[in-house]
Design a protein around this motif. Structure first.
Motif, mmCIF file in Angstrom:
data_model
loop_
_atom_site.group_PDB
_atom_site.id
_atom_site.type_symbol
_atom_site.label_atom_id
_atom_site.label_comp_id
_atom_site.label_asym_id
_atom_site.label_seq_id
_atom_site.Cartn_x
_atom_site.Cartn_y
_atom_site.Cartn_z
ATOM 1 N N ASP A 384 0.953 -1.098 -0.050
ATOM 2 C CA ASP A 384 -0.050 -0.019 -0.075
ATOM 3 C C ASP A 384 0.799 1.210 -0.038
ATOM 4 N N ASP A 415 -3.407 7.575 -6.409
ATOM 5 C CA ASP A 415 -2.948 6.223 -5.566
ATOM 6 C C ASP A 415 -2.177 5.305 -6.561
ATOM 7 N N ASP A 417 -1.555 2.364 -6.035
ATOM 8 C CA ASP A 417 -2.127 0.950 -5.849
ATOM 9 C C ASP A 417 -3.393 0.785 -6.836
ATOM 10 N N THR A 419 -6.161 -0.476 -6.072
ATOM 11 C CA THR A 419 -7.264 -0.022 -5.479
ATOM 12 C C THR A 419 -7.832 1.384 -5.972
ATOM 13 N N ASN A 421 -7.437 4.430 -4.261
ATOM 14 C CA ASN A 421 -8.231 5.058 -3.446
ATOM 15 C C ASN A 421 -8.306 6.729 -3.711
ATOM 16 N N GLU A 468 -4.717 9.322 1.443
ATOM 17 C CA GLU A 468 -5.679 8.501 1.002
ATOM 18 C C GLU A 468 -7.034 8.422 2.086
ATOM 19 N N ASN A 470 -9.100 6.350 2.571
ATOM 20 C CA ASN A 470 -9.306 4.963 3.163
ATOM 21 C C ASN A 470 -8.066 4.531 4.127
ATOM 22 N N ASN A 471 -7.061 5.123 4.140
ATOM 23 C CA ASN A 471 -5.797 5.073 4.810
ATOM 24 C C ASN A 471 -5.154 6.190 5.079
ATOM 25 N N PRO A 472 -5.554 6.969 6.235
ATOM 26 C CA PRO A 472 -4.815 8.209 6.426
ATOM 27 C C PRO A 472 -3.404 8.159 6.695
ATOM 28 N N SER A 473 -2.960 7.024 7.031
ATOM 29 C CA SER A 473 -1.499 6.948 7.212
ATOM 30 C C SER A 473 -0.815 7.076 5.850
ATOM 31 N N GLN A 474 -1.271 6.755 4.856
ATOM 32 C CA GLN A 474 -0.619 7.027 3.623
ATOM 33 C C GLN A 474 -0.819 8.512 2.927
#
Length: 657
Positions: A384, A415, A417, A419, A421, A468, A470-474
């Motif tokens: 990710d 993104d 990936d 997916t 996002n 992102e 769906n994934n704030p750490s990214q």
């Protein structure tokens, strides 16, 4: 006199004759072994060719030497020989005396018969001969009957020492695959026995252990290879035992042995081989450049420099994405990442890797190529990843008069990936503490949030973040450099307060001041200022202005005959205009003091109004006052103090008083 069939030194044997009897080697051997001494006789008879009672060949004789075998182990003294004087009648009147090396200790003499015996065991290896002296005396008077004479007893060698290898054990090396007969090492055995007598010291070499790999030269002791294609990888160490036997190797000879440890030296006779023809490896797509993917190893049976390896990628679709280096300590190939990877772009690679010996033995090239290849399959694993900006850097130019809320750039990220996002944008506030900008959270539109002023901040460096949903750490980031472009929004002006003076006796057209201007703007074509009198002073009868066309202007007088009493200060408004679009201008005022000057134009006194209020004292007034003080000091020195004081008082305005 000592008798001899071949007297060669008559001078040392003068006087009455005395016979010294000697026995040849074979006679002496027979005498010693049998225990029966050979009867004494004239030397001439022993040297003759007449056959003796023993049927054996006569040996050569040395007239002044005895010979006696070493290592006699009998219980009785060993008979050596006999001294005899021709004057001895057998009645005991002659006394024989023995002196010299070993006399009385090793050898004794019967002073009546002259028989010499050895009373100690003799060892030729310790001492090979003894030099003694003999004398015959009258037993009654002690008078010498013969001059003292010298003779030698030589110790005859027997084979009582075995050969010895003084330098053993030996260590030797020889390259593997050496041809038959290649010299390895030479061993040497020494025998302490007499090399000039018989075969006691004649050594013959033979090999007891080490066949069929090695042989030894029986005479020289040189060890050579005896087997073809001796392979170090099959057997590296050999223990060879060499025997040295005296008596020419005959039965009954003594023998000694030594060990020779022989090591086969490696040569490059083995090509490298990969134990695996296929390798399977994997790597994360986020692996940085130079990260290790895996290792391959080509086995080489050789050692040292002959086992050194060089790995290269010779084929495959991953040659531009991966690299391989050789670890010199372990001779393995290390595959590393050569450029950034992307699972979304390419999920697997194939490499054909070659391992080769860089140091080759030319004589073994017929064994085949000294390299081998293997195939490496590398799978790229998905991770990710944070959003990626395209492009990776932004440079924006924006005029300083841009309206608030104007979009100056669209920032774009995606993104990487599969997916894909959704992305949300923001500004890292630490990069924009003044909050001059903001970015639309969904579109990435970068807009102004406050008025921009190039003269305050000409550059802004901000960081835009993409996260992102769906994934704030990214979180990805990109740098945006904003250059604020200049617009003509500042009028030119004087850089300082200008003040000048004009002498009462000034002439028309006289320069009284040069002025310049500054402008905070920075036009591309550079600054150009235009100077003129302000409209309200366009027809000024006292002063005029000349533009120098270099961003400066001169202030000139238009008339002569200025009088302090009429007007002590003039205020001249000057119009300064720039070359921008639109043109901006400002008016600056030049203050001109009327002063009394000498014939050379030096100020003597200025308008008394300059002293009225210290708070509003101008720079020109201060200069005039200082000039007056200077004149006062000078005139005092010239003894004209009183006129000067009067002059100073006259400069003061009545209102000041």
């Amino acid at each position: 006199m000592w008798t001899s069939g071949r007297m060669s030194n008559a001078k040392s044997w003068l006087g009455l004759g005395m016979s010294l009897y000697f026995w040849g080697l074979m006679d002496l051997t027979t005498t010693v072994l049998s225990g029966t001494p050979t009867p004494p006789g004239k030397l001439e008879a022993l040297l003759s060719d007449k056959p003796q009672s023993h049927s054996r060949t006569k040996r050569s004789w040395v007239w002044n030497q005895f010979f006696v075998l070493e290592e006699y182990t009998g219980t009785d003294p060993l008979y050596v020989g006999k001294l005899h004087s021709d004057m001895d009648r057998g009645d005991g009147s002659i006394k024989y005396i023995l002196s010299g090396e070993g006399a009385g200790v090793v050898f004794t003499i019967d002073d009546t018969t002259g028989d010499i015996h050895a009373i100690q065991r003799l060892d030729r290896e310790e001492r090979a001969q003894y030099t003694l002296r003999a004398q015959a005396l009258d037993r009654r008077t002690g008078r010498p009957m013969e001059p003292e004479s010298e003779f030698i007893i030589k110790i005859q060698d027997i084979n009582d020492n075995e050969p010895k290898f003084l330098d053993g054990p030996y260590v030797a090396t020889v390259p593997e695959m050496s041809p038959v007969g290649t010299s390895v090492i030479q061993v040497t055995a020494t025998d302490a026995d007499d090399p000039t007598y018989g075969n006691s010291a004649r050594v013959v070499y033979s090999i007891l252990q080490g066949q069929p790999y090695f042989s030894v030269d029986s005479k020289t002791g040189v060890i050579r290879t005896a087997l073809m294609n001796m392979d170090r990888e099959a057997k590296e160490y050999y223990e060879v035992i060499i025997q040295a036997k005296d008596m020419g190797g005959q039965l009954g000879g003594l023998a000694g042995t030594t060990t020779v440890n022989i090591t086969l030296l490696d040569v490059n006779d083995n090509p490298p081989r990969f134990p695996q023809k296929h390798y399977q490896m994997s790597v994360l797509e986020s692996a940085p450049v130079s990260a290790t993917v895996g290792r391959v190893f080509a086995k080489d049976l050789d050692e040292g420099i002959n086992a050194e390896m060089k790995y290269t990628i010779v084929d495959g679709d991953g040659a531009d994405a991966f690299d391989i280096n050789t670890d010199p300590n372990f001779q393995v190939g290390i595959i590393t990442v050569k450029k950034p990877l992307s699972f979304e772009s390419k999920k697997s690679y194939t490499l054909k890797v070659e391992g080769a010996n860089p140091h080759l033995e030319m004589r073994f090239l017929n064994l085949g190529p000294f390299q081998d290849t293997t195939t490496v399959h590398i799978s790229v694993e998905d991770v990710d990843e944070p959003p990626i900006f395209e492009p990776g850097f932004y440079f924006v130019e924006v005029p300083e008069d841009v309206a608030i809320g104007t979009t100056i750039q669209i920032i774009s990220a995606k993104d990487p990936d599969v997916t894909n996002n959704s992305i949300r944008y923001s500004i890292d506030r630490s990069s924009d503490p003044g909050r001059f900008f903001y970015v639309d959270i969904t579109t990435g539109a970068l807009m102004t949030a406050r008025p921009l002023d190039r003269e305050e901040f000409s550059w802004h460096n901000i960081t835009v973040l993409a996260m992102e949903m769906n994934n704030p750490s990214q979180v990805g980031s990109v740098s945006v450099t904003i250059k604020v472009l200049d617009v003509n929004d500042n009028a030119p002006e004087f850089p300082r307060f200008y003040e000048a003076f004009v002498c009462e006796n000034a002439k028309a057209g006289q320069l009284i001041q040069t002025v310049s201007a500054v402008d905070q703007d920075d036009p591309h074509s550079g600054q150009h200022f235009y100077y003129s009198l302000a409209p309200e002073a366009a027809n000024n009868p006292n002063f005029t202005i000349r533009d120098n066309q270099d961003n400066t202007a001169r202030i000139l007088t238009r008339r002569s005959g200025f009088r302090q009493q009429e007007q002590s200060v003039f205020y001249l408004p000057i119009l300064i205009a720039d070359s921008g679009q639109p043109v901006l201008s400002s008016t600056g005022t030049l203050t001109i003091q009327v002063c009394t000057c000498d014939d050379h134009g030096h100020v003597l006194s200025c308008s008394p109004e300059a002293y009225m209020l210290p708070v509003s004292l101008s720079r020109g007034a201060l200069i005039a006052i200082l000039a007056c003080i200077f004149v006062l000091l000078v005139t005092e020195h010239m003894n004209i103090v009183v006129p000067t004081v009067k002059l100073f008082v006259n400069t003061l305005h009545p209102l000041h008083l």
